[in-house]
Each structure stands twice: as C-alpha cells, then as structure tokens.
Design an enzyme around this catalytic site. Sequence first.
Site, PDB file in Angstrom:
ATOM      1  N   HIS A 130       0.586  -1.393  -0.135  1.00 35.74           N
ATOM      2  CA  HIS A 130      -0.010   0.021  -0.058  1.00 35.74           C
ATOM      3  C   HIS A 130       0.834   1.332  -0.009  1.00 35.74           C
ATOM      4  O   HIS A 130       0.258   2.368  -0.158  1.00 35.74           O
ATOM      5  CB  HIS A 130      -0.938   0.087   1.320  1.00 35.74           C
ATOM      6  CG  HIS A 130      -0.451   0.244   2.457  1.00 35.74           C
ATOM      7  ND1 HIS A 130      -0.205  -0.728   3.481  1.00 35.74           N
ATOM      8  CD2 HIS A 130      -0.120   1.467   2.989  1.00 35.74           C
ATOM      9  CE1 HIS A 130       0.367  -0.204   4.478  1.00 35.74           C
ATOM     10  NE2 HIS A 130       0.546   1.156   4.360  1.00 35.74           N
ATOM     11  N   ASP A 160       0.127  -7.482   1.379  1.00 32.31           N
ATOM     12  CA  ASP A 160       0.631  -6.015   1.605  1.00 32.31           C
ATOM     13  C   ASP A 160       2.252  -6.131   1.744  1.00 32.31           C
ATOM     14  O   ASP A 160       2.791  -5.203   2.393  1.00 32.31           O
ATOM     15  CB  ASP A 160       0.086  -5.539   2.718  1.00 32.31           C
ATOM     16  CG  ASP A 160       0.246  -3.793   2.590  1.00 32.31           C
ATOM     17  OD1 ASP A 160       0.262  -3.690   1.852  1.00 32.31           O
ATOM     18  OD2 ASP A 160       0.126  -3.212   3.661  1.00 32.31           O
ATOM     19  N   ASN A 233       5.170   5.115   9.049  1.00 34.47           N
ATOM     20  CA  ASN A 233       5.755   3.960   9.663  1.00 34.47           C
ATOM     21  C   ASN A 233       5.803   2.704   8.646  1.00 34.47           C
ATOM     22  O   ASN A 233       6.319   1.831   9.007  1.00 34.47           O
ATOM     23  CB  ASN A 233       5.408   3.651  10.908  1.00 34.47           C
ATOM     24  CG  ASN A 233       6.334   4.128  12.268  1.00 34.47           C
ATOM     25  OD1 ASN A 233       5.779   4.758  12.913  1.00 34.47           O
ATOM     26  ND2 ASN A 233       7.730   3.999  12.094  1.00 34.47           N
ATOM     27  N   SER A 234       4.660   2.699   7.922  1.00 34.22           N
ATOM     28  CA  SER A 234       4.171   1.591   7.136  1.00 34.22           C
ATOM     29  C   SER A 234       5.559   1.008   6.097  1.00 34.22           C
ATOM     30  O   SER A 234       6.184   1.958   5.477  1.00 34.22           O
ATOM     31  CB  SER A 234       3.226   1.834   6.084  1.00 34.22           C
ATOM     32  OG  SER A 234       1.837   1.940   6.898  1.00 34.22           O
ATOM     33  N   THR A 250       3.127  -2.460   9.325  1.00 38.62           N
ATOM     34  CA  THR A 250       2.008  -2.382   8.144  1.00 38.62           C
ATOM     35  C   THR A 250       0.917  -1.709   8.641  1.00 38.62           C
ATOM     36  O   THR A 250       0.321  -0.886   7.727  1.00 38.62           O
ATOM     37  CB  THR A 250       1.662  -3.919   7.634  1.00 38.62           C
ATOM     38  OG1 THR A 250       1.009  -3.723   6.546  1.00 38.62           O
ATOM     39  CG2 THR A 250       0.915  -4.447   8.817  1.00 38.62           C
ATOM     40  N   ALA A 251       0.437  -1.646   9.859  1.00 46.10           N
ATOM     41  CA  ALA A 251      -0.717  -0.948  10.009  1.00 46.10           C
ATOM     42  C   ALA A 251      -0.964  -0.579  11.849  1.00 46.10           C
ATOM     43  O   ALA A 251      -0.174  -1.263  12.450  1.00 46.10           O
ATOM     44  CB  ALA A 251      -1.821  -1.832   9.735  1.00 46.10           C
ATOM     45  N   LEU A 292      -7.209 -25.709  -0.676  1.00 46.42           N
ATOM     46  CA  LEU A 292      -7.884 -27.035  -0.332  1.00 46.42           C
ATOM     47  C   LEU A 292      -8.931 -27.339  -1.686  1.00 46.42           C
ATOM     48  O   LEU A 292      -8.717 -28.567  -1.845  1.00 46.42           O
ATOM     49  CB  LEU A 292      -8.746 -26.934   0.830  1.00 46.42           C
ATOM     50  CG  LEU A 292      -7.754 -26.835   2.171  1.00 46.42           C
ATOM     51  CD1 LEU A 292      -8.740 -26.617   3.467  1.00 46.42           C
ATOM     52  CD2 LEU A 292      -7.163 -28.367   2.422  1.00 46.42           C
ATOM     53  N   GLY A 293      -9.546 -26.212  -2.126  1.00 50.33           N
ATOM     54  CA  GLY A 293     -10.499 -26.606  -3.325  1.00 50.33           C
ATOM     55  C   GLY A 293     -11.870 -26.832  -2.731  1.00 50.33           C
ATOM     56  O   GLY A 293     -12.471 -28.065  -2.879  1.00 50.33           O
TER      57      GLY A 293
END
Length: 480
Positions: A130, A160, A233-234, A250-251, A292-293
């Site tokens: 981001h 991210d 800071n991200s 990150t957040a 996994l499907g």
Amino acid sequence: MRKIPHPTRTLLVLALAACFGGFTATAVREALQQPAAATPASAAVTPTVAQLPSAVAGQPLPSLAPMLARVTPAVVSVQTRQRVRINNPFVNDPLFRRMFPHVPQERIEQSLGSGVIVDADQGLVLTNHHVIEGADEVTVTLADGRTLEAEFIGSDPDTDVAVMRIDADNLAEVRLADSASLQVGDFVVAVGNPFGIGQTVTSGIVSAVGRSGLRGLGFQNFIQTDASINPGNSGGALVNLNGELVGVNTASFNPRGSMAGNIGLGFAIPANLARDVMEQLVATGEVRRGTLGLDAQVVDDRLAAALGLETPRGALVTRVLEDSAAADAGLQPGDVVLTANGQRIDNPAALRNFEGLQAIGSQVALEVSRDGRTLELATTLREQPRAIAGGQMDPRLSGAVFAEVPERLRQSGIGGVVVESVESGSRAYRNGLRQGDRVVAASAGAFDDLAGFRAGFTQPPAQLVLRIVRGNRQGVFPMQ
C-alpha cells in the site's frame, strides 16, 4: 538577657516556619504561573539536575543505542509520486479549453512511507504494497541522506508485501530473523519515518502473535505490538534486541482514526511470511498459493445443533471441487473443519486465511467433525490460480480474463470474481462484460472464489447467465 519561656519559644519557631513556608509557596506558585521562556545565553547557569548513573553495582546500564547504530542505516524513507487525472467536465469543452488553455488536467499526489534493506549486495528493499500502490515514481532516501530511484520488483496485495531494488554502494542491511520463535512479551523496536518527520525509533513488546480477523487487511498472521506505529511507519522495520528483522510494520488500529494518537495497537507482517513472498517475487514476479479446493459456509446455532456440535463454530463444507486437495483428503459436503495444522478454525474466513498463507505443496492436517464424530484427515495443498481466461471455461466468455477478488476486499464481505480485462470487440465484450465488473453468480449458482466459478463449467450450461455488480448497480447478463 531574659530567657524566653519554653512554650513561648516553641510558638515563635512555629510562627517563623509558617511565614517561611508561606513565602516559599507563594514563590513556587508565581514561578509556575510564569510562561516558559528561554534563558539568554549570557545569563545561562548550568543547572543541577539528577542524572542516571552510568553503572549500577558495577554493571553498565543497558541501552538500545549500539543495536540501533547497526539497524537504522538500513531503514529508509520511501517517497512516491502518482499522476492523477482531474475529472473536470469543462475540460472536454473546446470553447472552455480555448478560453482557459492552462487549466491543469492532472495533479501529482505524493505520499511517504518506510522500507528496510534486507539484502545489501542485491539492494533489495522490503516495504508495504500500500506504500507504493499505483505509484508512477518511487524514490528512496537513505539514512545518510542519499536519494535514489527505486526499481519495482513486484508486490503482493493480499499480504501487503512489496519488493524494490536500489543501486548504491556501502548499503547496510538488516538480517531476517525466524519470526516463528517470537513470544508474547518479547521486547521489540519499531524504526520508520512517521508523518514524514524523519527517522524515528519506538519500543514496546510483542502483544500477540498470529493475529487475524482485522477487516480489510488481506491474508493475516500479524505480530501485534504496543510499539507506536503511526502513518509513515508503514514498511519500516520491527526488530528484536539483537537487531534482527522480526516483522515489517504495516498498520495501526484506532477506531477514532490515526489523528487520535497511538493507543498501542500496532501490527507487523512476520519476517517469515515477508521472506517467502519476497523470494517468490524476486524469482518469478508473482506469488503462488495453495488451496484446499472447497466452498464453505458459516455454522450458526441452528446448524450447530443439527450437526451435533457443542458450539457454533468451524467451516461447514458445502462443495468439494473435483481433483482438489480437499477431495484427496476425503472431505465431504456436510463436514465441519475445526482446525488446520492445529490452528483453530472458527469460520470460512479463518479457513481461507489459513489457505492463503500456505505455499503450494504444504502438508495440512485437518480436524473435521462428521456426523458428530471427530476425524483426522491429511492432504497436500495444490496451486490456487490467480486468474483464468474465460475462453478456457466457455466460448461465450472468450476475450475476458477473470481473477480473484483482492483478499482485503473479501475480508470486508465482498465476494465473487473480478473481470480483470476484456478485449475490445471480443465475444465477452459483445455480451456486455467490462473491465472491473464483479461476477457474483452464474447459471450453476453462487460461488466463493475463482475455483468455485470455474467448477460451474464442468458441464457447460445450455444457457449461461451471469449476475454482475458494476459500481453500485447489479444486473443479469445473458451470454450469447
């Protein structure tokens, strides 16, 4: 000289003490009420202040300074520039353009973030997706003041994580630690460029590990810390006391918004996850994941009672795709997945989050409830395609490419698949499909993801109808 009687002497002492105390209190009060002012240099007097001793019981006091002297040169400031077209209806008018030829038709948006150099030889810089998303230009400023253009290597919106490369000599780096060894209570230090004010260091402890369930943040396995992580800071470094990278900041979470200040809820991407994503991006430019499907739904109170569960939790399997990892494991519709590799699964979102963090070929042990009995099943995850051409599923979709909904949007309750691109004049284009459309159901019914969408074409439907969401509107499109 006449002696003062003892009682009278005592009274005089008390009176003098009271007077002195009154003068002292008045002086202190007046001093506190005066505004703070700088002392002129000529009149400055060296104050007598309490200082921490350099050692206690012969042992020097601990300090983070030696460790940070190694770390901070590897933490960089990231600046991005993006050209954004201004949506001005008057600009399309020829008369308006003749009268006002210099009206700008685009503006430059700039943003700031942080990054950390993890490989000095190759010049590799880790940051957040981001931070650089949509940027036309990215520059990196080193701690020594050098500003360099950054080469974009790749990014993964769903975790991210982004990787850049810079070309410079004498780069510092931070070694990646094994984030799996982190424990709640370990001391950590965050380094970054909050609010663009310059490199800043904050400290705290690990508040939690394996944190998930935060809306709008993609696949989640966060380190939670009370070290201050603010805007800017991200992409910065979260390091342990050895100066090793344990996470990429990150957040931060604050229900009142970032301007309300830090409340000690910061989140970082674990170094092990960042390393895995980086290695894939450097090698191939993309990230491949296992799946996994299967399709699943939430277990509510009514279903829990019918399925013999003590509590309403888990992911209720509604469909198992052919030739999938779930089929190999022996999963059946009606099974409830309770744990995966020992990790508690409370709902389908938790199961999907678990899948998204696993590499292709990962071994998975599942605890499943079936008809009131608990089963242990095992399987190997297979590749989860990121996109698929419509012509591979049905000729009526030729020319369109379908992709997964970004996980950060899926965490917000947005499902289906996205029309990634449509060739102009193609059959899909003539049928009304446009780039950015979101397909939420087809003739075979609703589906959770790209695998579920593709499964609806195992037997080509005689009539193909898609339910499309475009902007704020929804409609039904028959495919001819």
